[in-house]
Scaffold this motif. Structure first.
Motif, short mmCIF file in Angstrom:
data_model
loop_
_atom_site.label_atom_id
_atom_site.label_comp_id
_atom_site.label_asym_id
_atom_site.label_seq_id
_atom_site.Cartn_x
_atom_site.Cartn_y
_atom_site.Cartn_z
N MET A 1 0.81 -1.19 0.00
CA MET A 1 0.00 0.00 0.00
C MET A 1 0.86 1.26 0.00
SD MET A 1 -3.07 0.83 -0.18
CE MET A 1 -4.06 2.24 -0.01
N LYS A 2 1.97 1.22 0.77
CA LYS A 2 2.85 2.38 0.80
C LYS A 2 3.44 2.66 -0.58
CE LYS A 2 5.69 2.77 4.52
NZ LYS A 2 6.60 2.27 5.54
N GLU A 3 3.78 1.58 -1.31
CA GLU A 3 4.35 1.76 -2.65
C GLU A 3 3.34 2.43 -3.58
OE1 GLU A 3 7.00 -0.76 -5.77
OE2 GLU A 3 5.22 -1.75 -4.98
N ARG A 4 2.09 2.00 -3.50
CA ARG A 4 1.04 2.58 -4.35
C ARG A 4 0.83 4.06 -4.02
NH1 ARG A 4 -3.09 -0.09 -7.47
NH2 ARG A 4 -1.91 -1.88 -6.83
N ALA A 5 0.79 4.39 -2.74
CA ALA A 5 0.61 5.78 -2.32
C ALA A 5 1.79 6.64 -2.77
CB ALA A 5 0.43 5.85 -0.81
N ALA A 6 2.99 6.12 -2.59
CA ALA A 6 4.18 6.86 -3.03
C ALA A 6 4.16 7.05 -4.54
CB ALA A 6 5.45 6.12 -2.60
N GLY A 7 3.73 6.01 -5.27
CA GLY A 7 3.65 6.11 -6.72
C GLY A 7 2.65 7.16 -7.17
N ILE A 8 1.51 7.23 -6.51
CA ILE A 8 0.50 8.23 -6.87
C ILE A 8 1.01 9.63 -6.58
CG2 ILE A 8 -1.78 9.12 -6.20
CD1 ILE A 8 -2.66 6.15 -5.94
N LEU A 9 1.66 9.82 -5.44
CA LEU A 9 2.22 11.14 -5.13
C LEU A 9 3.29 11.55 -6.15
CD1 LEU A 9 2.49 11.02 -1.23
CD2 LEU A 9 1.00 12.48 -2.62
N LEU A 10 4.18 10.61 -6.48
CA LEU A 10 5.20 10.90 -7.48
C LEU A 10 4.57 11.21 -8.84
CD1 LEU A 10 8.07 8.38 -6.78
CD2 LEU A 10 8.26 10.85 -6.92
N MET A 11 3.57 10.44 -9.21
CA MET A 11 2.90 10.65 -10.49
C MET A 11 2.27 12.04 -10.55
SD MET A 11 -0.06 8.38 -12.31
CE MET A 11 -1.25 8.81 -11.07
N CYS A 12 1.64 12.47 -9.45
CA CYS A 12 1.02 13.80 -9.42
C CYS A 12 2.06 14.91 -9.60
CB CYS A 12 0.25 13.99 -8.13
SG CYS A 12 -1.27 13.01 -8.06
N ALA A 13 3.27 14.67 -9.14
CA ALA A 13 4.34 15.66 -9.30
C ALA A 13 4.99 15.56 -10.67
CB ALA A 13 5.39 15.47 -8.22
#
Length: 115
Positions: A1-13
């Protein structure tokens, strides 16, 4: 779950920066130095390979097409199209890039990084 959340945050940036990068690439392609344009096109090629074709992020569409040509119809189409511009382009791309793909896989760059 942490990986998915980090990926979404990175993607938004990264996505807004990718749009800016694409617009800059168009400008550089028309008016800028070839070296910089080539690097941008190569990065875009790797991005499309990883997202659209499900390949490795460190591999071009051409190299990926050659590697999976026996199993994927899209790969055979890519090979036919690139052969119109440069004979054996995909084979040569794979020969050049396969050692890098093997190294990246041995180093575990395809494994989960955020736990």
């Amino acid at each position: 779950m942490k990986e998915r959340a980090a990926g979404i945050l990175l993607m938004c940036a990264i996505v807004p920066l990718a749009v800016i990068g694409y617009l800059m690439l168009v400008w550089i392609g028309l008016f800028g130095p070839n070296r910089r344009g080539r690097a941008g096109v190569r990065a875009l090629d790797h991005f499309v390979n990883a997202t659209v074709f499900g390949g490795h992020a460190w591999e071009s569409i051409s190299s990926h097409a050659w590697r999976v040509r026996e199993h994927r119809r899209w790969a055979r189409l890519v090979i036919r199209i690139t052969d119109l511009f440069q004979k054996d382009h995909c084979r040569r791309a794979n020969k050049r890039e396969q050692p890098l793909v093997d190294l990246a896989l041995r180093a575990g760059l395809d494994r989960q990084t955020v736990r």
